[in-house]
Design a protein around this motif. Structure first.
Motif, PDB file in Angstrom:
ATOM      1  N   SER A  72       0.827  -1.206   0.000  1.00 38.67           N
ATOM      2  CA  SER A  72       0.000   0.000   0.000  1.00 38.67           C
ATOM      3  C   SER A  72       0.861   1.256   0.000  1.00 38.67           C
ATOM      4  O   SER A  72       0.570   2.223  -0.715  1.00 38.67           O
ATOM      5  CB  SER A  72      -0.934  -0.014   1.219  1.00 38.67           C
ATOM      6  OG  SER A  72      -1.824   1.071   1.170  1.00 38.67           O
ATOM      7  N   LEU A  73       1.936   1.240   0.767  1.00 41.64           N
ATOM      8  CA  LEU A  73       2.847   2.396   0.757  1.00 41.64           C
ATOM      9  C   LEU A  73       3.555   2.527  -0.589  1.00 41.64           C
ATOM     10  O   LEU A  73       3.751   3.645  -1.083  1.00 41.64           O
ATOM     11  CB  LEU A  73       3.871   2.271   1.885  1.00 41.64           C
ATOM     12  CG  LEU A  73       3.330   2.552   3.289  1.00 41.64           C
ATOM     13  CD1 LEU A  73       4.363   2.173   4.344  1.00 41.64           C
ATOM     14  CD2 LEU A  73       2.905   4.000   3.428  1.00 41.64           C
ATOM     15  N   ALA A  74       3.902   1.408  -1.202  1.00 40.98           N
ATOM     16  CA  ALA A  74       4.571   1.449  -2.513  1.00 40.98           C
ATOM     17  C   ALA A  74       3.660   2.066  -3.570  1.00 40.98           C
ATOM     18  O   ALA A  74       4.135   2.777  -4.460  1.00 40.98           O
ATOM     19  CB  ALA A  74       4.999   0.042  -2.924  1.00 40.98           C
ATOM     20  N   ARG A  75       2.363   1.805  -3.455  1.00 39.24           N
ATOM     21  CA  ARG A  75       1.426   2.388  -4.420  1.00 39.24           C
ATOM     22  C   ARG A  75       1.360   3.909  -4.304  1.00 39.24           C
ATOM     23  O   ARG A  75       0.955   4.585  -5.228  1.00 39.24           O
ATOM     24  CB  ARG A  75       0.026   1.793  -4.227  1.00 39.24           C
ATOM     25  CG  ARG A  75      -0.107   0.368  -4.726  1.00 39.24           C
ATOM     26  CD  ARG A  75      -1.547  -0.113  -4.726  1.00 39.24           C
ATOM     27  NE  ARG A  75      -2.087  -0.369  -3.406  1.00 39.24           N
ATOM     28  CZ  ARG A  75      -1.964  -1.515  -2.741  1.00 39.24           C
ATOM     29  NH1 ARG A  75      -1.291  -2.529  -3.277  1.00 39.24           N
ATOM     30  NH2 ARG A  75      -2.514  -1.673  -1.555  1.00 39.24           N
ATOM     31  N   ARG A  76       1.770   4.435  -3.181  1.00 43.06           N
ATOM     32  CA  ARG A  76       1.729   5.878  -2.968  1.00 43.06           C
ATOM     33  C   ARG A  76       3.090   6.551  -3.155  1.00 43.06           C
ATOM     34  O   ARG A  76       3.200   7.759  -3.047  1.00 43.06           O
ATOM     35  CB  ARG A  76       1.220   6.169  -1.571  1.00 43.06           C
ATOM     36  CG  ARG A  76      -0.273   5.964  -1.517  1.00 43.06           C
ATOM     37  CD  ARG A  76      -0.781   5.797  -0.127  1.00 43.06           C
ATOM     38  NE  ARG A  76      -2.220   5.640  -0.176  1.00 43.06           N
ATOM     39  CZ  ARG A  76      -2.840   4.516  -0.549  1.00 43.06           C
ATOM     40  NH1 ARG A  76      -2.142   3.477  -0.888  1.00 43.06           N
ATOM     41  NH2 ARG A  76      -4.143   4.446  -0.589  1.00 43.06           N
ATOM     42  N   ALA A  77       4.089   5.766  -3.394  1.00 41.41           N
ATOM     43  CA  ALA A  77       5.441   6.323  -3.527  1.00 41.41           C
ATOM     44  C   ALA A  77       5.516   7.156  -4.808  1.00 41.41           C
ATOM     45  O   ALA A  77       5.025   6.762  -5.852  1.00 41.41           O
ATOM     46  CB  ALA A  77       6.475   5.198  -3.567  1.00 41.41           C
ATOM     47  N   GLY A  78       6.135   8.287  -4.672  1.00 41.40           N
ATOM     48  CA  GLY A  78       6.352   9.142  -5.841  1.00 41.40           C
ATOM     49  C   GLY A  78       7.507   8.615  -6.655  1.00 41.40           C
ATOM     50  O   GLY A  78       8.163   7.638  -6.290  1.00 41.40           O
TER      51      GLY A  78
END
Length: 109
Positions: A94-100
């Motif tokens: 989930s955090l990877a999906r939000r990584a710029g």
């Protein structure tokens, strides 16, 4: 109205109020745990608080674990380093999906 009826209605009212107070206490406790877990997610993932909330929600939905339980697991992880693999994996995803995008190397000309 006679006294037994009045006493019974009063007892019912008090019982209902006690139940409402218990529910409110539980809601406040849940809210505090969730807010603290959002803080950990925000710090870990370097995301905005709104995104931290979305991450918790996604982890809960994708692992089929109640949101408060996910929050409690993340808080325990912050204290003792243990996080169930399925929660850890989904948190990372989930955090990877939000990584710029990765930062550019050197100055842009």
């Amino acid at each position: 109205m006679n006294d037994p009826q009045k006493a019974e209605r009063t007892a019912d009212t008090v019982s209902g109020l006690v139940e409402q107070v218990d529910q409110l206490r539980q809601a406040v406790d849940s809210h505090a745990s969730i807010d603290q877990a959002i803080g950990i997610v925000v710090a870990l993932g370097q995301v905005a608080p709104e995104q931290g909330w979305e991450v918790l929600r996604e982890v809960s939905q994708h692992t089929n674990i109640k949101l408060r339980a996910v929050a409690d697991l993340i808080l325990a992880w912050g204290q003792n380093g243990d996080l169930p693999a399925e929660v850890r994996d989904e948190l990372g995803a989930s955090l990877a999906r939000r990584a710029g995008p990765p930062p550019a190397e050197g100055p842009v000309t």
